[in-house]
Motif scaffolding. Structure first.
Motif, PDB file in Angstrom:
ATOM      1  N   THR A 159      -4.355  38.751  49.084  1.00  0.00           N
ATOM      2  CA  THR A 159      -4.697  37.523  48.373  1.00  0.00           C
ATOM      3  C   THR A 159      -3.528  36.545  48.410  1.00  0.00           C
ATOM      4  OG1 THR A 159      -3.866  38.282  46.231  1.00  0.00           O
ATOM      5  CG2 THR A 159      -6.149  38.864  46.790  1.00  0.00           C
ATOM      6  N   SER A 160      -3.784  35.329  47.968  1.00  0.00           N
ATOM      7  CA  SER A 160      -2.707  34.335  47.899  1.00  0.00           C
ATOM      8  C   SER A 160      -1.584  34.794  46.980  1.00  0.00           C
ATOM      9  CB  SER A 160      -3.262  32.993  47.402  1.00  0.00           C
ATOM     10  OG  SER A 160      -4.011  32.357  48.405  1.00  0.00           O
ATOM     11  N   VAL A 161      -1.931  35.433  45.875  1.00  0.00           N
ATOM     12  CA  VAL A 161      -0.904  35.919  44.944  1.00  0.00           C
ATOM     13  C   VAL A 161      -0.012  36.951  45.630  1.00  0.00           C
ATOM     14  CG1 VAL A 161      -0.507  37.240  42.841  1.00  0.00           C
ATOM     15  CG2 VAL A 161      -2.216  35.428  42.865  1.00  0.00           C
ATOM     16  N   GLN A 162      -0.641  37.921  46.284  1.00  0.00           N
ATOM     17  CA  GLN A 162       0.129  38.982  46.933  1.00  0.00           C
ATOM     18  C   GLN A 162       0.993  38.435  48.065  1.00  0.00           C
ATOM     19  OE1 GLN A 162      -3.340  41.248  47.928  1.00  0.00           O
ATOM     20  NE2 GLN A 162      -3.176  42.587  46.139  1.00  0.00           N
ATOM     21  N   LEU A 163       0.416  37.581  48.887  1.00  0.00           N
ATOM     22  CA  LEU A 163       1.184  36.997  49.988  1.00  0.00           C
ATOM     23  C   LEU A 163       2.296  36.103  49.457  1.00  0.00           C
ATOM     24  CD1 LEU A 163       1.617  36.551  53.001  1.00  0.00           C
ATOM     25  CD2 LEU A 163      -0.171  34.778  52.931  1.00  0.00           C
ATOM     26  N   GLY A 164       2.011  35.334  48.411  1.00  0.00           N
ATOM     27  CA  GLY A 164       3.027  34.466  47.826  1.00  0.00           C
ATOM     28  C   GLY A 164       4.218  35.238  47.304  1.00  0.00           C
ATOM     29  N   GLU A 165       3.979  36.398  46.712  1.00  0.00           N
ATOM     30  CA  GLU A 165       5.079  37.213  46.200  1.00  0.00           C
ATOM     31  C   GLU A 165       5.965  37.690  47.350  1.00  0.00           C
ATOM     32  OE1 GLU A 165       2.990  40.225  44.060  1.00  0.00           O
ATOM     33  OE2 GLU A 165       2.806  39.006  42.219  1.00  0.00           O
ATOM     34  N   ARG A 166       5.359  38.072  48.458  1.00  0.00           N
ATOM     35  CA  ARG A 166       6.153  38.524  49.610  1.00  0.00           C
ATOM     36  C   ARG A 166       6.941  37.369  50.229  1.00  0.00           C
ATOM     37  NH1 ARG A 166       4.267  40.970  54.303  1.00  0.00           N
ATOM     38  NH2 ARG A 166       2.190  40.040  54.232  1.00  0.00           N
ATOM     39  N   LEU A 167       6.276  36.220  50.356  1.00  0.00           N
ATOM     40  CA  LEU A 167       6.953  35.083  50.982  1.00  0.00           C
ATOM     41  C   LEU A 167       8.073  34.540  50.098  1.00  0.00           C
ATOM     42  CD1 LEU A 167       3.998  33.091  52.589  1.00  0.00           C
ATOM     43  CD2 LEU A 167       5.564  34.722  53.668  1.00  0.00           C
ATOM     44  N   ALA A 168       7.920  34.652  48.783  1.00  0.00           N
ATOM     45  CA  ALA A 168       8.976  34.185  47.882  1.00  0.00           C
ATOM     46  C   ALA A 168      10.264  34.972  48.092  1.00  0.00           C
ATOM     47  CB  ALA A 168       8.513  34.305  46.429  1.00  0.00           C
ATOM     48  N   VAL A 169      10.153  36.277  48.258  1.00  0.00           N
ATOM     49  CA  VAL A 169      11.336  37.123  48.498  1.00  0.00           C
ATOM     50  C   VAL A 169      11.903  36.852  49.885  1.00  0.00           C
ATOM     51  CG1 VAL A 169      12.141  39.510  48.726  1.00  0.00           C
ATOM     52  CG2 VAL A 169      10.533  38.890  46.893  1.00  0.00           C
ATOM     53  N   LEU A 170      11.005  36.733  50.867  1.00  0.00           N
ATOM     54  CA  LEU A 170      11.455  36.433  52.227  1.00  0.00           C
ATOM     55  C   LEU A 170      12.165  35.085  52.280  1.00  0.00           C
ATOM     56  CD1 LEU A 170      11.228  37.572  55.175  1.00  0.00           C
ATOM     57  CD2 LEU A 170       9.204  36.115  55.430  1.00  0.00           C
ATOM     58  N   GLY A 171      11.635  34.099  51.570  1.00  0.00           N
ATOM     59  CA  GLY A 171      12.251  32.781  51.537  1.00  0.00           C
ATOM     60  C   GLY A 171      13.613  32.782  50.879  1.00  0.00           C
ATOM     61  N   SER A 216     -19.829  35.642  56.419  1.00  0.00           N
ATOM     62  CA  SER A 216     -19.272  36.524  55.380  1.00  0.00           C
ATOM     63  C   SER A 216     -17.759  36.603  55.489  1.00  0.00           C
ATOM     64  CB  SER A 216     -19.888  37.920  55.481  1.00  0.00           C
ATOM     65  OG  SER A 216     -19.642  38.487  56.759  1.00  0.00           O
ATOM     66  N   ARG A 217     -17.216  36.572  56.700  1.00  0.00           N
ATOM     67  CA  ARG A 217     -15.764  36.610  56.883  1.00  0.00           C
ATOM     68  C   ARG A 217     -15.112  35.355  56.323  1.00  0.00           C
ATOM     69  NH1 ARG A 217     -11.735  39.990  57.221  1.00  0.00           N
ATOM     70  NH2 ARG A 217     -13.251  41.332  58.302  1.00  0.00           N
ATOM     71  N   GLN A 218     -15.701  34.191  56.569  1.00  0.00           N
ATOM     72  CA  GLN A 218     -15.152  32.940  56.042  1.00  0.00           C
ATOM     73  C   GLN A 218     -15.176  32.928  54.514  1.00  0.00           C
ATOM     74  OE1 GLN A 218     -17.807  30.311  58.163  1.00  0.00           O
ATOM     75  NE2 GLN A 218     -16.218  29.709  59.608  1.00  0.00           N
ATOM     76  N   ILE A 219     -16.247  33.414  53.919  1.00  0.00           N
ATOM     77  CA  ILE A 219     -16.336  33.444  52.456  1.00  0.00           C
ATOM     78  C   ILE A 219     -15.353  34.459  51.888  1.00  0.00           C
ATOM     79  CG2 ILE A 219     -17.859  33.924  50.498  1.00  0.00           C
ATOM     80  CD1 ILE A 219     -20.179  32.920  52.285  1.00  0.00           C
ATOM     81  N   PHE A 220     -15.227  35.605  52.529  1.00  0.00           N
ATOM     82  CA  PHE A 220     -14.256  36.618  52.115  1.00  0.00           C
ATOM     83  C   PHE A 220     -12.844  36.039  52.121  1.00  0.00           C
ATOM     84  CE2 PHE A 220     -11.440  40.108  53.825  1.00  0.00           C
ATOM     85  CZ  PHE A 220     -11.271  40.774  52.621  1.00  0.00           C
ATOM     86  N   ASN A 221     -12.517  35.267  53.149  1.00  0.00           N
ATOM     87  CA  ASN A 221     -11.192  34.639  53.205  1.00  0.00           C
ATOM     88  C   ASN A 221     -10.985  33.690  52.034  1.00  0.00           C
ATOM     89  OD1 ASN A 221     -10.591  36.000  55.563  1.00  0.00           O
ATOM     90  ND2 ASN A 221     -11.055  34.276  56.916  1.00  0.00           N
ATOM     91  N   ARG A 222     -12.027  32.975  51.640  1.00  0.00           N
ATOM     92  CA  ARG A 222     -11.902  32.048  50.515  1.00  0.00           C
ATOM     93  C   ARG A 222     -11.757  32.787  49.184  1.00  0.00           C
ATOM     94  NH1 ARG A 222     -13.544  26.540  51.180  1.00  0.00           N
ATOM     95  NH2 ARG A 222     -13.421  26.064  53.400  1.00  0.00           N
ATOM     96  N   VAL A 223     -12.425  33.899  49.040  1.00  0.00           N
ATOM     97  CA  VAL A 223     -12.256  34.703  47.827  1.00  0.00           C
ATOM     98  C   VAL A 223     -10.803  35.149  47.701  1.00  0.00           C
ATOM     99  CG1 VAL A 223     -12.893  36.860  46.677  1.00  0.00           C
ATOM    100  CG2 VAL A 223     -14.664  35.462  47.764  1.00  0.00           C
ATOM    101  N   ARG A 224     -10.209  35.569  48.800  1.00  0.00           N
ATOM    102  CA  ARG A 224      -8.800  35.998  48.792  1.00  0.00           C
ATOM    103  C   ARG A 224      -7.857  34.822  48.571  1.00  0.00           C
ATOM    104  NH1 ARG A 224      -6.559  38.149  53.581  1.00  0.00           N
ATOM    105  NH2 ARG A 224      -7.988  36.933  54.860  1.00  0.00           N
ATOM    106  N   ALA A 225      -8.175  33.717  49.230  1.00  0.00           N
ATOM    107  CA  ALA A 225      -7.251  32.580  49.237  1.00  0.00           C
ATOM    108  C   ALA A 225      -7.204  31.860  47.908  1.00  0.00           C
ATOM    109  CB  ALA A 225      -7.656  31.594  50.336  1.00  0.00           C
ATOM    110  N   PHE A 226      -8.333  31.742  47.241  1.00  0.00           N
ATOM    111  CA  PHE A 226      -8.395  30.929  46.029  1.00  0.00           C
ATOM    112  C   PHE A 226      -8.224  31.766  44.764  1.00  0.00           C
ATOM    113  CE2 PHE A 226     -11.233  28.007  48.737  1.00  0.00           C
ATOM    114  CZ  PHE A 226     -10.117  27.378  49.264  1.00  0.00           C
ATOM    115  N   ASN A 227      -7.559  32.879  44.884  1.00  0.00           N
ATOM    116  CA  ASN A 227      -7.192  33.731  43.757  1.00  0.00           C
ATOM    117  C   ASN A 227      -5.736  33.424  43.396  1.00  0.00           C
ATOM    118  OD1 ASN A 227      -6.173  35.850  42.170  1.00  0.00           O
ATOM    119  ND2 ASN A 227      -7.220  37.435  43.328  1.00  0.00           N
TER     120      ASN A 227
END
Length: 312
Positions: A159-171, A216-227
């Protein structure tokens, strides 16, 4: 190097923490003014301000960065500005004043995904790889010269939250390396190729509304992204239904009307999409707590093999 740090949300906290434990000196923190929060709408300090106060740093929260007010402070205390999700466009006098300029940490591999929301839009568009970039700030929107970059793979269900946490440390790590190499004269800034640019505009509430004619893949991506915001949502009988967790599914049934919610195998909640099916795992009806999709089906009293429409 003497630094003034500029940042506001949680994404910027790992970078400030990294700098506080480095050989560089953080002389002060600029962050956005406190904003109303919660049901009581009381003023609340952002994550960066909380860390700055806990660390005994001077905190500045101007509504506007007027040259006549802030130039003496910047001139006397900063060899460089470090900017991580500050929340405002900087005036040119500010990012050109310190000897080493203003260094920004951006959550994409520029020039891809310039703009306010690079993490969710990378997920929405099905990217499998992203990263962080350190760059010089200039007058454009994330158009400054590139300094260093570091890439990572995007998890298939991340999800955006999970990816954001990883990128924050990497940054944070990349920023510390960038400052060390800038001071040693080991970084050669390089211009971005505008032909490769793409954009990640600020999210709007309407971005979260599900169009069931998508795959379904596009909608799944939006569910992950907009969390968590704006959230992925649809409507059932004019009431809001948030989709908190879902996954693409391939039930052995013929194509159905897009947006029809089916009870399948007694417990599974499946929605027909423009292409494929989406299995709902966790939902939140309007004015209710989150619940498993199977419990939602039980509340609807929807018999197995039957469907109801979702969306307008």
């Amino acid at each position: 190097m003497r630094l003034l740090f500029m940042g506001t949300p949680g994404f910027a906290v790992p970078t400030l923490q990294k700098l506080l434990s480095s050989r560089h000196q953080v002389c002060g923190v600029f962050t956005q003014p406190d904003r109303p929060s919660g049901r009581g709408r009381k003023l609340a300090a952002g994550p960066v301000k909380q860390l700055a106060l806990h660390s005994g740093l001077p905190v500045y929260q101007p509504e506007r960065l007027a040259q006549e007010e802030w130039k003496p402070l910047v001139e006397s205390t900063a060899d460089a500005l470090v900017v991580v999700a500050y929340g405002k466009i900087l005036p040119s006098w500010l990012f050109t004043l310190p000897p080493f300029g203003a260094v920004n940490v951006h959550a994409s591999l520029l020039p891809r995904y310039r703009g306010a929301a690079p993490i969710p839009w990378a997920i929405v568009r099905g990217e499998t790889r992203t990263g962080v970039t350190t760059m010089r700030i200039d007058r454009g929107m994330d158009t400054g010269d590139l300094l260093l970059q570091s890439g990572v793979e995007i998890g298939e269900e991340e999800t955006s939250v999970q990816l954001g946490e990883r990128l924050a440390v990497l940054g944070a790590d990349l920023l510390a390396e960038t400052l060390d190499r800038l001071e040693a004269g080991q970084v050669r800034p390089r211009p971005q190729d505008p032909q490769l640019a793409s954009y990640a505009p600020m999210l709007k509430k309407s971005d979260g509304e599900i169009d069931w004619s998508r795959s379904s893949r596009q909608i799944f991506n939006r569910v992950r992204a907009f969390n968590p915001w704006p959230g992925a949502f649809t409507r059932r009988s004019r009431t809001l239904l948030r989709i908190l967790k879902a996954r693409p599914a391939t039930p052995p049934v013929r194509k159905q009307v897009a947006g029809s919610l089916w009870r399948w195998d007694s417990k599974r909640a499946l929605v027909a999409c423009g292409e494929g099916w989406l299995e709902l795992l966790q939902v939140q009806p309007e004015n209710h707590r989150p619940l498993a999709a199977s419990d939602f089906l039980n509340g609807l009293r929807l018999p197995s093999g039957h469907s109801i429409p979702l969306g307008d």
